[in-house]
Design a protein around this motif. Structure first.
Motif, short mmCIF file in Angstrom:
data_model
loop_
_atom_site.label_atom_id
_atom_site.label_comp_id
_atom_site.label_asym_id
_atom_site.label_seq_id
_atom_site.Cartn_x
_atom_site.Cartn_y
_atom_site.Cartn_z
N TYR A 79 -16.38 2.47 6.36
CA TYR A 79 -16.35 3.60 5.44
C TYR A 79 -16.92 3.17 4.10
O TYR A 79 -16.83 1.99 3.74
N PRO A 80 -17.51 4.10 3.38
CA PRO A 80 -18.11 3.68 2.08
C PRO A 80 -17.05 3.18 1.09
O PRO A 80 -17.31 2.28 0.30
N TRP A 81 -15.85 3.75 1.14
CA TRP A 81 -14.81 3.34 0.19
C TRP A 81 -13.49 3.08 0.91
O TRP A 81 -13.15 3.77 1.87
N TYR A 82 -12.78 2.12 0.39
CA TYR A 82 -11.45 1.80 0.92
C TYR A 82 -10.45 1.84 -0.24
O TYR A 82 -10.81 1.59 -1.39
N VAL A 83 -9.22 2.15 0.12
CA VAL A 83 -8.15 2.08 -0.88
C VAL A 83 -7.06 1.17 -0.32
O VAL A 83 -6.60 1.35 0.81
N LEU A 84 -6.70 0.18 -1.12
CA LEU A 84 -5.58 -0.69 -0.76
C LEU A 84 -4.39 -0.21 -1.59
O LEU A 84 -4.43 -0.23 -2.82
N LEU A 85 -3.39 0.27 -0.89
CA LEU A 85 -2.30 0.99 -1.55
C LEU A 85 -0.98 0.28 -1.24
O LEU A 85 -0.77 -0.20 -0.13
N GLU A 86 -0.12 0.20 -2.24
CA GLU A 86 1.18 -0.43 -1.98
C GLU A 86 2.29 0.37 -2.64
O GLU A 86 2.15 0.83 -3.78
N VAL A 87 3.38 0.53 -1.92
CA VAL A 87 4.58 1.13 -2.49
C VAL A 87 5.70 0.10 -2.32
O VAL A 87 5.70 -0.68 -1.38
N SER A 88 6.63 0.10 -3.25
CA SER A 88 7.73 -0.84 -3.14
C SER A 88 8.97 -0.26 -3.77
O SER A 88 8.90 0.65 -4.61
N ALA A 89 10.11 -0.76 -3.35
CA ALA A 89 11.38 -0.24 -3.87
C ALA A 89 12.45 -1.32 -3.74
O ALA A 89 12.29 -2.30 -2.99
N SER A 90 13.50 -1.15 -4.49
CA SER A 90 14.58 -2.13 -4.46
C SER A 90 15.82 -1.59 -3.75
O SER A 90 16.76 -2.32 -3.54
#
Lengths: 473, 473
Positions: free
Chosen positions: A279-290
Motif C-alpha cells: 500500500y502507498p501508506w501505512y499507519v503504525l498505531l498503538e493504544v495502551s491502558a493501565s
C-alpha cells in the motif's frame, strides 16, 4: 593565558575523573548521532554534583571561556558540539546520574540531569509508574538534553512533549548562581514561567542539573496494529476516527510510506512484507491502558469502522508483545535503512494536521521539479502534524555535489512550508544546523525579544554561544 | 494634560462604543468576582479589533498612561482591577469575541481573546470537539484572561492547565508592536518559548488578542460518583487506585469535606444528604470518554476495589445526566454557602499530592491554635495537589477585626506550607492580593530574572504595572 589557567583551576577543583584533556579521551564528546562534528574542545569537564557544576561555571565565567553543556550526544542540530575553534569547554553531565527520589503516590520523580532516559523509565516502572517520553535514542540520551531540547518522540500525541512532563527544574545560571525550581507541584502559578523558558533553550540560558518529572500509571496492556491505506487523506480521516474512538488511549499514530517498509526490509533481513499486498501508506498505531478496560474490543471497533468507511484496506494486528515489537521494528529499521543511503536531507517540520496531504503533495512536487532523480521519504507523527520529510539524493550524484544540492532542496521545501504557516523545527530544535533558516524567518520583534532574553540570562555570552542565536558581535 | 489628551485621542480613534468615560458606565469594570474593588479608571477602552488594541496601546505609550487589560472580571487576586489613583486606562477585550476558525481535523480553534469560555466550548461541541477547560466562571470569563492567568479548574488532572491547551498566541506588546505567534502547530521547537512566557504573566507583558486553542474529541459518555471516605489517607490511596484503574480517563477527582456538603445543603434547599450516613470526607469523581468503551464497568471495577480495600465506605453513582448534575451541584453550592458566610480567608495552595494529609493536619493545627473558634474548610483538586484551604472567622468576631485576623491566619498557613515546599498560588496567580506573600518567598536570583523580563518586555512600565511585581521605583 586564560585558557591554561582555567584548565589548571578545573583540574584542581574536579580531580582526575572530572576533567579530560587528552584528544583520545575527548573523542566521544565531539560527535553526535547524526555524525556531525565541528572541532575539539579545550577540555571536557565532568562534574559529579550540582556544586561542581556551579564551580565549573564560575571558573569559566572568571576566565571568560565559553561553555557547551552536553548530554547524550543524540542531538540532531549540532547544538551540543564544541566549536571548530577549540576554545570551548564541554561540560558533560554524564556523571550526574542519580535518581534522587520517586513518589509514586504523587506520580513524581526527582532526578539528576545526567540520568539516561532509559534508566529513568526503568526506575519508574519499578514503582508501577511510567515516564512516557519515548525516543529512538532513549538508551543514550539524557534527561538534561531532553529538557534542553524539549524532546518529543513517539508518544507526544498522548503525553505531550518534555515541556508537559517536567514539574520542577534546577538550573545553574551562566554566572554560576543556582536557580532552584525543584518543586514537585502539579500546579503552580507564581509569577513568570521561567521554568518554561529554560525548557527548549538548548543550553543557552543555563545548565539544567536536576528535574522533577511527572509520571503516569504504568500501562499494563498495549495493542499495536500496522494498517495499509491508499492515500494521505485516508490517513488523516482515520486519525480523527481513532482519536474519537479510542478516547485518550491512543498513544502512537505513525505514518510510514511504502518506501520505508522496503528500506526496513533491506536493513533487517528477518522482516518480511507485513501484508499480502503493498500500500502507498501505512499507519503504525498503538493504544495502551493501565486498567481493566477491553482495549482489544476498542481497537477492533476502530478497525471495523475504518474498513467500513474504506479507509483501512488491510492490517496486521499484533497478538502478543513479540508481534508488537516486530511491528515497531519496521519503524526502527527504516531509520537504519535511510542511514545506509549515506548523506541525505533530514527535516523535522510541522504543519496543521489537516494540511498534511496538501503539504506533502506540494512539497513533493517542488522538490521533484528541482531534482527529478531524488527520492522523497515522508514519515512522521500524524497526531502532532510532525513530518520527517526526508530526501535521498539521486544515486548517481557525485558525493561532492550532494551537500549543496540537498541544501537547495531544503530551501525549496521550507518555502512551501512557509505557505502552510508551518515550523522548520518541530522537535529537533535550532542549534547551529537550523540557525540560518530560523533567522531568515524570525520577525524583528521576536528576534529582539529573544536576544533580550539571552542577554538577560547570559550577559557575557559564554553559555553555549552561537546556538539558536548567532554570537553577539 | 496627558490624561485628557489621551482620552480625546482614544475617543476619536475608538468611537463612542469604543470608549466609556462616565462613572455609571464604568462600574462593571471596577470590581471582580471576589468583590474586590480598588478605584475608578481614567476611562474604559473597548477596542473591537487587534488593530484597535494596537492603536490604543500606542496612544497610552505616547501619553505615558498605564494600561490594565481586562477580561471577564472573574480573577481572584485583583490583577485586572484599576488602581485606586484613577490614573489607569482599562482595556477591555469584550468586543473581540469572534471565533476565527475551527479545524476539527487538526483539533484546533482560533479565537479572539475576548471570547467567553462557554461560547468557545459550545463552538467546539458543534464540531464534535471539546475545549476541556472547565471553571466555575466559564459563563463569564474570557479566553484572554484564562491565558493571562494560566487558568486551571476542574479537569486539569486530565487535560492540563491553559498552558497545555494553547498552541498559538497573538499579543500586542507594551510598545504597540504585534507579536504574531498564531500558529496551529501541535509541535514547534523554534527558539525560546515566548508563548509560554506570556501565558500566566497576568497581562504584565502585553495584551493577548488572539489564540489558537487545542481541542479534544467530545466526550460522548460520562460517569459521575460521589463517594464517602473516612480519612485523607484513604482519599489519597483511592486517587492512586483511580489513576491506574481508569487509565487516562479520569477527568475529575474533587475532595469535599463534610462541612462543605452541609454548606451546600444550606445554600440549596433542594439538596439532601447524598448518603444514609455522613462521612468526614467525600470525593466527587468523574470519568469520561468519546468512544465505545464500557465506562460503567470501568467505574464499577474501581469502586469494588475501593470498597474491598476499605477506602470507599459508601457512594452515590449517577445513573443519568440529571443525577450527575445533581452531584456536581454539591460542588457548586458549597461555594455559594461559603460566600454567604461573609468575609473569609480564601487560599489556593498546592503541595505534592502525597503530602496532602500531613499538610492538612499540620496547617489545621496551626490555624486552630491561633484561632480556636474559626472553621476550616479544605477542599480541592486532589490530582493537582491543589487545595482551597479556606478559613471562616469565628462567628462572634466583630467585622472590623476580621481582615487582620484572617491575614494573620494566612501567614501561619503559608509558613506551614513553606515546610512542604508548596505554592502559595496554585492557580489564581499573584496579582496584587498575593504580591507580598510572593515577594517574601522569592529568591534574589528569581526576582532579578523576573524583573529583567518585565523590563525587557515593558521598559516604560505601563502594562498592568504593580501586578505580580511592584512598580519600578
Amino acid at each position: 593565558m586564560q585558557r591554561d589557567a582555567l584548565v589548571a583551576a578545573l583540574s584542581q577543583r574536579l580531580g582526575e575523573r572530572g576533567l579530560l584533556r587528552e584528544p583520545d579521551d575527548m573523542t566521544r564528546y565531539v560527535a553526535d548521532w547524526a555524525g556531525d562534528r565541528l572541532g575539539m574542545p579545550l577540555a571536557v569537564a565532568r562534574p559529579a554534583s550540582t556544586e561542581e557544576v556551579i564551580a565549573t561555571v564560575r571558573l569559566c565565567r572568571d576566565h571568560g571561556v565559553p561553555m557547551v553543556p552536553q548530554g547524550g550526544h543524540s542531538g540532531l542540530v549540532a547544538g551540543a558540539l564544541p566549536a571548530a575553534d577549540g576554545g570551548e569547554l564541554v561540560i558533560s553531565l554524564e556523571r550526574m546520574n542519580r535518581i534522587r527520589a520517586i513518589d509514586p503516590i504523587s506520580f513524581t520523580m526527582a532526578v539528576d540531569a545526567g540520568c539516561i532516559l532509559e534508566s529513568v523509565k526503568q526506575a519508574a516502572a519499578e514503582h508501577e509508574c511510567e515516564f512516557p517520553l519515548a525516543l529512538g535514542a532513549q538508551g543514550s540520551c539524557q534527561i538534561g538534553g531532553n529538557i534542553a531540547t524539549n524532546a518529543g518522540g513517539l508518544n507526544v500525541l498522548r503525553y505531550g512533549m518534555m515541556r508537559q512532563l517536567v514539574l520542577g527544574l534546577e538550573v545553574v545560571l551562566p554566572d554560576g548562581r543556582l536557580w532552584d525550581g525543584m518543586t514537585a507541584l502539579h500546579k503552580d502559578n507564581r509569577g513568570y514561567a521561567l521554568k518554561q523558558l529554560f525548557l527548549g533553550s538548548e543550553g543557552t540560558l543555563g545548565i539544567v542539573t536536576g528535574a522533577v518529572l511527572k509520571l503516569t500509571p504504568r500501562a499494563t496492556q498495549t495493542r499495536t496494529a500496522l494498517l495499509g491505506l491508499d492515500s494521505l487523506e485516508a490517513v488523516i480521516e482515520l486519525y480523527g476516527l481513532a482519536r474519537c474512538d479510542c478516547s485518550d488511549l491512543l498513544s502512537a499514530f505513525e505514518l510510514i510510506p511504502r518506501r520505508c517498509i522496503e528500506l526496513a526490509m533491506e536493513a533487517t533481513s528477518t522482516l518480511s512484507d507485513p501484508m499480502d499486498h503493498s500500500y502507498p501508506w501505512y499507519v503504525l498505531l498503538e493504544v495502551s491502558a493501565s486498567g481493566p478496560l477491553d482495549l482489544g474490543a476498542m481497537l477492533e471497533h476502530l478497525l471495523e469502522q475504518g474498513m467500513e468507511r474504506g479507509l483501512v484496506l488491510d492490517g496486521a494486528l499484533a497478538a502478543s508483545e513479540v508481534q508488537s515489537r516486530q511491528l515497531w521494528q519496521f519503524r526502527e529499521s527504516m531509520l537504519e535503512g535511510q542511514r545506509r543511503r549515506g548523506e541525505h536531507l533530514r527535516t523535522d517540520i510541522s504543519v496543521p494536521i489537516s494540511a498534511i496531504p496538501a503539504f506533502v503533495e506540494e512539497a513533493s512536487r517542488s522538490v521533484m521539479e528541482a531534482s527529478p532523480e531524488c527520492e522523497i521519504i515522508a514519515y512522521g507523527h500524524v497526531g502532532d502534524g510532525n513530518l520527517h520529510f526526508n530526501v535521498l539524493p539521486p544515486p548517481a550524484m557525485p558525493e561532492a555535489e550532494k551537500r549543496a544540492h540537498l541544501h537547495a532542496l531544503e530551501e525549496r521545501l521550507f518555502e512551501v512550508l512557509d505557505g502552510f504557516v508551518g515550523s522548520i523545527s518541530a522537535e529537533h530544535g535550532i542549534g547551529r544546523t537550523k540557525q540560518s533558516a530560523y533567522l531568515a524567518r524570525l520577525s524583528p520583534v521576536e528576534r529582539e525579544l529573544a536576544e533580550g532574553i539571552k542577554a538577560l540570562f547570559d550577559p557575557d555570552g559564554l553559555m553555549n554561544p552561537g546556538r539558536i542565536l548567532p554570537p553577539r558581535g
